[in-house]
Design an enzyme around this catalytic site. Structure first.
Site, PDB file in Angstrom:
ATOM      1  N   GLY A  34      76.992  76.058  -2.229  1.00 47.98           N
ATOM      2  CA  GLY A  34      75.670  76.559  -1.894  1.00 47.98           C
ATOM      3  C   GLY A  34      74.641  75.462  -2.094  1.00 47.98           C
ATOM      4  CB  CYS A  35      71.048  75.578  -3.021  1.00 48.41           C
ATOM      5  SG  CYS A  35      69.721  74.450  -3.497  1.00 48.41           S
ATOM      6  CG  PHE A  36      72.469  69.732  -3.016  1.00 45.13           C
ATOM      7  CD1 PHE A  36      71.125  70.003  -3.180  1.00 45.13           C
ATOM      8  CD2 PHE A  36      72.830  68.830  -2.003  1.00 45.13           C
ATOM      9  CE1 PHE A  36      70.147  69.403  -2.399  1.00 45.13           C
ATOM     10  CE2 PHE A  36      71.869  68.219  -1.199  1.00 45.13           C
ATOM     11  CZ  PHE A  36      70.531  68.508  -1.408  1.00 45.13           C
ATOM     12  CD1 TRP A  37      68.337  70.547  -5.406  1.00 42.64           C
ATOM     13  CD2 TRP A  37      67.081  72.394  -5.283  1.00 42.64           C
ATOM     14  NE1 TRP A  37      67.361  70.311  -4.478  1.00 42.64           N
ATOM     15  CE2 TRP A  37      66.578  71.425  -4.369  1.00 42.64           C
ATOM     16  CE3 TRP A  37      66.451  73.625  -5.371  1.00 42.64           C
ATOM     17  CZ2 TRP A  37      65.461  71.684  -3.571  1.00 42.64           C
ATOM     18  CZ3 TRP A  37      65.340  73.881  -4.573  1.00 42.64           C
ATOM     19  CH2 TRP A  37      64.855  72.915  -3.683  1.00 42.64           C
ATOM     20  N   PRO A  82      74.440  73.486  -8.903  1.00 40.94           N
ATOM     21  CG  PRO A  82      75.995  73.787  -7.188  1.00 40.94           C
ATOM     22  CD  PRO A  82      74.533  73.916  -7.501  1.00 40.94           C
TER      23      PRO A  82
END
Length: 222
Positions: A34-37, A39
Site C-alpha cells: 500500500g502507501c509506502f509511508w 511500511p
C-alpha cells in the site's frame, strides 16, 4: 534548510550511524504494502533493520515518479542484518500488515513481494502457502522478481519524521544526502509513528547527540 543553533559533537554523522553495518554486510528486501509511508516507519523501528528507503518498482515504465508512476508500485526497500533478523521475520511483518486476501484496486498500492534472489522467492512462496493453509483463504499478493528499484522523491523519504520538522531539519542539516540511508533516521521515523518498544527508544535516545529541543519534539510524538 534552516540551520540549527545547536552545535553537535559529531558535525556530520551520529555515532550510531558510524557503527552501522555497511551495505556490503547487509541483505535487502523489497515489499509493496500500500502507501509506502507506513511500511517505511514500521520496518525502520524493527531491530536488525539497518536502513530503509521508499521508491517505485514492479513495472516496465522507465524513470517513474510519484506523478508519473506508469505501471509501477509504491514499495519499501529494507537493508537488514541477517545475523539479527531473518528474511522470514520480515515476511511475517509483511503478511500481517497489508491486505493479502484482497485484490488491489490500484496497481500503485498492490501487495507484492519483489524477491532479490531464488531463496527469497522460495521463502515468500512457502510463507504464502502457510498463510493460505492456516486461513483457508486465497492470497492475492503477488510474488515477483525485482527488476529495478527507483528511489522516490526526497519528500517521501522518512515521511513521519519529516512531519516532525524540528528533528528532521536538524538531522538533514547534519547528514545532507546521507539522511535517507541513516539508521538513526529510520529508527526515529518509526518511533514517531508509534512503533518500537520503550526500552529500544530509550536506548537510542541515550546514544544520540541531538539538541534538547529535537529530542523533546520526538518524545512529544510518542
Amino acid at each position: 534548510m534552516t540551520q540549527s543553533a545547536y552545535e553537535p559533537t559529531h558535525p556530520t554523522e551520529l555515532a550510531v550511524d558510524a557503527e552501522a553495518l555497511p551495505p556490503s554486510a547487509t541483505e535487502t528486501a523489497t515489499f509493496g504494502m500500500g502507501c509506502f509511508w507506513g511500511p517505511d516507519a514500521r520496518f525502520g523501528a524493527m531491530p536488525g533493520v539497518v536502513r530503509t528507503r521508499v521508491g517505485y518498482a514492479g513495472g516496465a515504465e522507465p524513470n517513474p515518479s510519484y506523478y508519473s508512476l506508469g505501471d509501477h508500485t509504491e514499495v519499501v526497500q529494507i537493508e537488514y542484518d541477517p545475523d539479527a533478523v531473518s528474511y522470514k521475520d520480515l515476511l511475517d511483518v509483511f503478511w500481517a500488515n497489508h491486505a493479502p486476501f484482497s485484490a488491489p484496486l490500484k496497481r500503485q498500492y498492490r501487495g507484492v513481494v519483489l524477491a532479490h534472489d531464488d531463496q527469497q522467492r522460495e521463502t515468500a512462496r512457502r510463507t504464502r502457502d502457510d498463510l493460505e493453509s492456516r486461513t483457508g483463504k486465497t492470497v492475492e499478493t503477488a510474488i515477483e522478481t525485482l527488476d529495478r528499484f527507483y528511489l522516490a522523491e526526497d519528500y517521501h523519504q522518512k515521511y513521519e519524521l519529516r512531519s516532525t520538522p524540528v528533528i528532521a531539519d536538524e538531522l538533514e542539516d547534519r547528514y545532507g544526502d546521507a539522511f535517507v540511508d541513516s539508521t538513526v533516521a529510520a529508527r526515529l521515523n518509526g518511533f514517531v509513528a508509534g512503533y518500537g518498544e520503550d526500552d529500544e527508544r530509550e536506548t537510542l535516545f541515550a546514544e544520540l547527540d541531538i539538541s534538547p529541543a529535537a529530542l523533546s519534539e520526538v518524545r512529544r510524538r510518542l
